[in-house]
Design an enzyme around this catalytic site. Structure first.
Site, PDB file in Angstrom:
ATOM      1  N   LYS A 124       0.837  -1.200   0.000  1.00 40.36           N
ATOM      2  CA  LYS A 124       0.000   0.000   0.000  1.00 40.36           C
ATOM      3  C   LYS A 124       0.870   1.248   0.000  1.00 40.36           C
ATOM      4  O   LYS A 124       1.928   1.281   0.627  1.00 40.36           O
ATOM      5  CB  LYS A 124      -0.925  -0.029   1.220  1.00 40.36           C
ATOM      6  CG  LYS A 124      -1.994   1.057   1.245  1.00 40.36           C
ATOM      7  CD  LYS A 124      -2.919   0.868   2.445  1.00 40.36           C
ATOM      8  CE  LYS A 124      -4.000   1.937   2.527  1.00 40.36           C
ATOM      9  NZ  LYS A 124      -4.892   1.741   3.686  1.00 40.36           N
ATOM     10  N   SER A 199      -9.643   1.818   2.801  1.00 33.14           N
ATOM     11  CA  SER A 199      -8.787   2.571   1.897  1.00 33.14           C
ATOM     12  C   SER A 199      -7.769   1.700   1.159  1.00 33.14           C
ATOM     13  O   SER A 199      -7.138   2.144   0.205  1.00 33.14           O
ATOM     14  CB  SER A 199      -8.040   3.646   2.698  1.00 33.14           C
ATOM     15  OG  SER A 199      -7.213   3.054   3.704  1.00 33.14           O
ATOM     16  N   SER A 223      -9.909  -0.774   7.027  1.00 35.53           N
ATOM     17  CA  SER A 223      -9.381  -0.549   5.685  1.00 35.53           C
ATOM     18  C   SER A 223      -8.704  -1.754   5.051  1.00 35.53           C
ATOM     19  O   SER A 223      -8.365  -1.716   3.874  1.00 35.53           O
ATOM     20  CB  SER A 223      -8.397   0.637   5.693  1.00 35.53           C
ATOM     21  OG  SER A 223      -9.091   1.841   5.908  1.00 35.53           O
TER      22      SER A 223
END
EC number: 6.3.5.7
Length: 546
Positions: A124, A199, A223
């Site tokens: 990420k 996210s 997330s």
């Protein structure tokens, strides 16, 4: 016993830095690249399924070269990426192939290449990497290259993992769809008109589409778990402190956790095993010993008729009431019935403070974010906008560098911390947090694990909730309480809604006591292995994955 109709690959047990020498077969055919398919021979000993262990066995037995493995994944990545947009930053192909050549050379020389050898890992974009940009999905950090690797990334590399790229995300982790990314919106591999969740939507989509083997994400209020549910993959949020946060761009420091994605429970557990443990660079990381998470990962053929006999499971009543899609509720109830078939005792359990978690979470998270994001001012961090006065420099740099969602959350957090409102909002939210933590403790004293949906719906259309932030925030109701309590939670796909097996996946959330990730992984592995009609391969790659 009903057995899983599997796409996943063989799993096995794993000590902290060693791999068993025998595993079962794994075959993966990349589109238009049959020469790079991964194929191994079945040994006589039956082992549970793991793509990571199969890759290692194939490399060490010389049935597959690391170069072929990397080229196979790169081919699939290039074919699917224009449709999905999972990645913000990708190294050039030759960089990854060069790493693969080095791995092949080390294997030929008989060197120890590590338990993640040849495993392509996506990271990420809010987790720092020294060799490629780390922007946090924000314009204010566009083209920023950290001078170091986050501890989790460093450990992945030390154990032989290859970082394939940086995945798209909502800016600084503030969002549930990737629509708050400053650069692009990621699509769901099951239906490109729908969101992948957020996210960590890019990390979930990349694993779902088999663009990588496993991936790292971050989980502040769900997330990792919500996008795992939307994309039909396994997602694990560890206990707070189990994994070092050093190198993770802070959103809400008391809630943030680096988590793992995989296409199977075992692969997710192997990745967690690799990155867990105390880190002197993170004072909040736990010194608790990291156990062998995979010691109970037996093959399905070795299961007893009731492999989870005696396990006490509590279905959280508040998560299957009004506001949850009927298809999600029926799928979760079917999962509860499957637990009973495996020998568990399943009862509904009420957590009365559960509904208080959502407002408490947003007050606490936004308050912490208003402090953490103050560093992005164009002076200490972030791209600078020229101005003649210092105040204008700060203001213009932040105004042009930060997106609307981030600005709104900073303003809300600053308001909650302001004079005259601190006691009414922030202090009260902390009190609610204590109540929620105690309610979980009481429930987990009675039950071994708690279960719930991971989200109140399956993946929804891109743009459907973009202009209704309250509706989007409400989607976090299933996950935020776990972060407030600092507990571990595992999400794995348990069924489909809408159009049967051609529909959208639904994720089951399993919550355990602090530092009991091993038990969650054991139970999740048995559930996964015995689930009927559990082929969770999205249409975009279904023809190329066996």
């Amino acid at each position: 016993m009903k057995m899983l109709s599997t796409l996943q690959t063989p799993r096995s047990t794993l000590s902290r830095f060693s791999i068993p020498s025998t595993i079962t077969t794994f075959t993966s055919h990349s589109q238009n690249l049959p020469q790079a398919s991964i194929t191994t021979q079945s040994p006589t000993t039956s082992q549970p399924q793991s793509q990571i262990l199969s890759i290692r066995h194939s490399l060490l037995s010389r049935n597959l070269s690391a170069v072929d493995l990397v080229r196979s994944h790169l081919t699939r990545l290039r074919l699917t990426e224009p449709h999905l947009r999972s990645f913000l930053h990708l190294p050039d192909d030759q960089t990854l192939i060069s790493q693969a050549h080095d791995l092949d050379r080390r294997i030929a020389a008989g060197e120890d290449v590590g338990p993640l050898a040849g495993v392509l890992v996506a990271v990420k974009d809010n987790i720092c990497t020294a060799d490629m940009p780390s922007t946090g999905g924000s314009r204010i950090l566009e083209n920023y290259r950290p001078p170091f690797d986050a501890t989790a990334v460093k450990r992945v590399r030390e154990l032989g993992g290859i970082v394939v790229g940086k995945t798209n995300m909502d800016e600084f982790g503030m969002g549930s769809t990737t629509e708050a990314s400053a650069f692009q919106v990621t699509a769901n591999p099951w239906d490109v008109s729908r969101v992948p969740g957020g996210s960590s939507g890019g990390s979930a989509a990349a694993v779902s589409a088999r663009q990588c083997v496993v991936s790292l994400g971050s989980d502040t209020g769900g997330s990792v778990r919500q996008p795992a549910s939307f994309c039909g993959v396994v997602g694990l949020k560890p206990t707070y402190g189990r994994v070092s946060r050093f190198g993770l761009m802070a959103y809400a420091s008391s809630l943030d956790a680096i988590g793992c994605f995989g296409s199977s429970v075992a692969d997710t557990g192997i990745l967690l095993h690799a990155i867990a443990g105390h880190d002197r660079f993170d004072a909040t990381s736990s010194k608790q010993e990291v156990p062998n998470f995979l010691s109970h990962f037996d093959s399905a053929s070795s299961f007893e008729s009731k492999p989870l006999k005696g396990l006490r499971v509590g279905l959280i009543r508040e998560t299957i009431e009004d506001g949850v899609e009927a298809g999600v509720v029926s799928t979760i109830r079917a999962a509860a019935s499957h637990f009973e078939e495996l020998g568990c005792t399943v009862n509904e359990v009420s957590l009365p403070p559960f509904s208080l978690g959502l407002p408490a979470y947003y007050i606490l998270a936004l308050s912490e974010s208003s402090s953490n994001l103050s560093r992005y001012d164009g002076i200490r961090y972030g791209n600078q906008v020229y101005a003649e006065e210092l105040g204008s420099l700060y203001g213009d740099s932040r105004a042009k560098g930060l997106g609307s969602e981030v600005k709104m959350r900073i303003l809300m957090g600053t308001y909650a911390l302001s004079a005259g409102y601190y006691d009414a909002y922030y202090k009260r939210a902390q009190q609610v947090r204590t109540i929620i933590r105690n309610s979980f403790k009481e429930a987990l004293d009675q039950y071994d694990i708690l279960i719930s949906p991971a989200a109140p719906s399956a993946a929804y259309k891109i743009g459907e909730k973009k202009n209704d932030p309250l509706a989007m925030y409400a989607g976090d109701i299933m996950t935020v309480n776990v972060n407030l309590a600092g507990l571990p939670a595992l999400v794995l796909p348990c069924g489909f809604i809408e159009n049967g097996t051609a529909g959208l996946p639904v994720g089951l959330q399993m919550i355990g006591a602090a530092f009991h990730e091993g038990e969650l992984l054991r139970v999740g592995h048995i559930f996964e292995q015995t689930l009927e009609n559990g082929r969770f391969v999205p249409p975009i790659v279904a023809d190329s994955v066996e």
